[in-house]
Design a protein around this motif. Structure first.
Motif, PDB file in Angstrom:
ATOM      1  N   ILE A  85       1.955   2.826  -8.443  1.00  0.00           N
ATOM      2  CA  ILE A  85       1.990   1.508  -9.065  1.00  0.00           C
ATOM      3  C   ILE A  85       2.358   0.485  -7.992  1.00  0.00           C
ATOM      4  N   THR A  86       1.868  -0.731  -8.110  1.00  0.00           N
ATOM      5  CA  THR A  86       2.199  -1.757  -7.124  1.00  0.00           C
ATOM      6  C   THR A  86       3.641  -2.228  -7.328  1.00  0.00           C
TER       7      THR A  86
ATOM      8  N   ARG B 188       0.825  -1.216   0.000  1.00  0.00           N
ATOM      9  CA  ARG B 188       0.000   0.000   0.000  1.00  0.00           C
ATOM     10  C   ARG B 188       0.855   1.261   0.000  1.00  0.00           C
TER      11      ARG B 188
ATOM     12  N   ARG C 181       2.571   1.696  -3.396  1.00  0.00           N
ATOM     13  CA  ARG C 181       1.617   2.154  -4.408  1.00  0.00           C
ATOM     14  C   ARG C 181       1.254   3.627  -4.190  1.00  0.00           C
TER      15      ARG C 181
END
Length: 80
Positions: free
Chosen positions: A68-69, A60, A63
């Motif tokens: 972006i993850t 989290r 991101r």
């Protein structure tokens, strides 16, 4: 350093224009991207490397800071 967190934050913000938290997040972002790009550790291992007991929180935060993850970052950067 023998100073309060409030004083440290005030001094850093006065000099740089940004808070201590901002600079910590910048460093975290740079180092975590480097670990994701140059190692084959899975996301959970990278999270633990940076002291996160909860890998979901690492994802989290990554991101939120990068848009972006971590998994998507790794896939996109390694394709180039």
């Amino acid at each position: 350093m023998n100073v309060t967190t409030g004083y440290l934050n005030d001094v850093v913000k006065k000099i740089t224009g940004s808070s201590v938290t901002y600079w910590i997040h910048q460093e975290f972002s740079i180092r975590s991207k480097r670990a994701l790009y140059y190692t084959d550790m899975d996301i959970k291992e990278v999270a633990y490397l940076f002291g996160f007991n909860d890998h979901a929180y690492f994802i989290r935060l990554f991101r939120r800071l990068n848009g972006i993850t971590p998994q998507k970052f790794r896939l996109l950067k390694r394709q180039k």
